[in-house]
Enzyme design. Structure first.
Site, PDB file in Angstrom:
ATOM      1  N   SER A 161       0.853  -1.179   0.000  1.00 17.88           N
ATOM      2  CA  SER A 161       0.000   0.000   0.000  1.00 17.88           C
ATOM      3  C   SER A 161       0.889   1.228   0.000  1.00 17.88           C
ATOM      4  O   SER A 161       1.965   1.221   0.583  1.00 17.88           O
ATOM      5  CB  SER A 161      -0.874  -0.016   1.248  1.00 17.88           C
ATOM      6  OG  SER A 161      -1.315   1.288   1.551  1.00 17.88           O
ATOM      7  N   LYS A 187       0.829  -3.420   4.787  1.00 20.49           N
ATOM      8  CA  LYS A 187      -0.062  -4.124   3.867  1.00 20.49           C
ATOM      9  C   LYS A 187       0.658  -4.970   2.823  1.00 20.49           C
ATOM     10  O   LYS A 187       1.689  -4.594   2.293  1.00 20.49           O
ATOM     11  CB  LYS A 187      -0.958  -3.125   3.125  1.00 20.49           C
ATOM     12  CG  LYS A 187      -1.991  -2.439   3.982  1.00 20.49           C
ATOM     13  CD  LYS A 187      -3.104  -3.360   4.438  1.00 20.49           C
ATOM     14  CE  LYS A 187      -4.069  -3.708   3.324  1.00 20.49           C
ATOM     15  NZ  LYS A 187      -4.982  -2.621   3.005  1.00 20.49           N
TER      16      LYS A 187
END
Ligand code: ARG
Length: 463
Positions: free
Chosen positions: A282, A288
């Protein structure tokens, strides 16, 4: 795309030039030039047949074939100039051929029409695409079999309603995916039988008065036979619809696989680790790791089904025989084939690198009272009616929930309060291993059965 000045097609009939916007609006060369190789292949076969039956001289045939080969070279090298004045791939190639070889080029279109020509080109194109798709599909099947083999003994929870239902093996779950692909492959192969029929010779719609040999052309092009009705030949796009339907089903399957991979790779399930090379991070959240490939495949399933619906709607109100509507078949068809092949390829590349977190799978099955049915079955074997057994096990599960224990962790003395039929051997059924091992009939989840299913699948896949 470059345009050149050329005469309007069939210009003698027209007193006025085509409206400039209409010329662009009706042209298909921007997208159908993709079938150039098939168009040339079809023309070479047509010219060969025309010479065989005496409609062209051998010299004319050789000039045509030589010219078409040169056109092919020009297209491959990028020097070919596509023109919307020539409307589509067929007219562009024929016009260039005539430029190159003169009068013989103008004879190529004897005994055919663009209507049977385009139908032939699409079928040749689709036959080629289906073979590429099948190759990727088989790669994916092989990758799934390999992973299933590694995990024939790996225990995980099986779900219904996305609630833990009964323990299964991961290999068994993967073999369910494999079975879907077996049917998908059969559907594509079956569809290909109807793709591989030759429309050439139907001409505009009624056939031709020349003494053509359609069997010869069909053989030259590798078609199984010439089509049986000239009207149907130029208007039929069932084969494209069938292909789009088979493709939509495959994409629906890939979308389901994707959904599971996405869930399993979440922190909440944590059953698998997706290969880094198939994920992205991300831009804002450093922790992420997003399963982009499965998500994109899931997303792309929608557009393929959209193409199926577009093709159905394209055909539903067309009177016989050819209508210009049919020009709209190509973009959905091309995009269906491209999308499908890319998704299968991504999956075939990715699946071998999926790492199962076997301890997490095991613990999750254990937490979910996955062997409750096994306890009920055990009581039934001891003589209790199934509905009563269902009640008894419900009470045992409630105790487990209240005290934070799996059924296999509740001591015999405590289980006894629910039924005097329960004895020490119950624990061989209440363990996850015992539960899966007991389901050893054909189609069951037992490790030994899964290994057999994999062996049978490998044999069936041999060419
Ligand atoms: N570009 C046309 C198509 O894609 C080729 C056939 C045109 N035939 C005709 N009679 N206008 O369908």
């Amino acid at each position: 795309m470059t345009t050149v000045n050329s005469e309007k097609l069939s210009s003698a009939r027209f007193a006025e030039a085509t409206d400039a916007f209409v010329e662009v609006f009706t042209a298909s060369v921007d997208f159908d030039q993709r079938m150039a190789a098939q168009d040339i292949q079809g023309s070479i076969a047509h010219a060969t047949m025309l010479a065989k039956v005496g409609i062209l001289t051998d010299t004319e045939r050789d000039a045509i074939i030589g010219g078409l080969n040169q056109v092919q070279q020009e297209i491959l090298s990028g020097e070919f100039v596509w023109s919307i004045k020539q409307e589509d791939v067929h007219m562009n190639i024929e016009a260039r051929l005539t430029e190159l070889i003169g009068i013989a080029g103008k004879k190529l279109h004897t005994g055919r029409s663009r209507n049977d020509q385009v139908a032939t080109d699409i079928r040749l194109y689709l036959r080629h695409e289906i073979n590429q798709i099948l190759a990727q599909l088989v790669r994916l099947q092989t990758a799934i079999l390999d992973l299933a083999e590694q995990h024939a003994d790996t225990i995980m929870p099986g779900f219904t309603h996305l609630q833990v239902a009964q323990p299964i093996t991961f290999g068994h779950h993967l073999m369910a995916w494999f079975e879907m692909l077996v049917r998908d492959k059969e559907r594509l192969e079956d569809c290909c039988k109807r793709v591989n029929i030759m429309p050439l010779g139907a001409a505009a719609l009624a056939g031709t008065s020349y003494p053509i040999d359609r069997f010869m052309t069909a053989e030259l092009l590798g078609f199984s036979r010439p089509s049986a009705n000239s009207l149907d030949s130029v208007s039929d796009r069932d084969f494209a619809i069938e292909f789009a339907a088979a493709a939509s089903i495959i994409m629906m399957h890939l979308s389901r696989f994707s959904e599971e991979l996405i869930l399993w790779s979440s922190a909440q399930f944590d059953f698998i680790d997706m290969p880094d090379a198939f994920c992205t991070g991300s831009s804002i959240m450093p922790q992420k790791k997003n399963p982009d490939v499965p998500e994109l495949v899931r997303g792309k399933s929608g557009r393929v089904t959209g193409h199926l619906v577009a093709l159905l709607m394209l055909m539903k109100s067309q009177p016989l025989a050819y209508n210009k509507d049919n020009q709209e078949d190509k973009e959905p068809l091309f995009d269906t084939a491209d999308t499908l092949i890319n998704c299968l390829r991504a999956y075939a590349d990715m699946v071998p690198h999926i790492r199962a977190k076997t301890a997490n799978m095991y613990n999750s099955a254990k937490r979910g009272f996955a062997t409750a049915t096994d306890l009920a079955d055990y009581l039934v074997r001891k003589g209790m009616a199934f509905r009563d057994a269902h009640e008894v096990v419900g009470l045992a599960v409630r105790l487990g929930l209240e005290t934070g224990r799996d059924l296999s962790d509740i001591p015999l003395a405590e289980l006894h309060q629910f039924s005097g039929l329960i004895t020490e051997e119950v624990f061989t059924y209440l363990t996850l291993e015992g539960s899966v091992a007991a389901r050893k009939h054909i189609g069951g989840t037992a490790p030994e059965t899964v290994k057999k299913a994999i062996a049978v699948a490998r044999l069936a896949m041999l060419p």
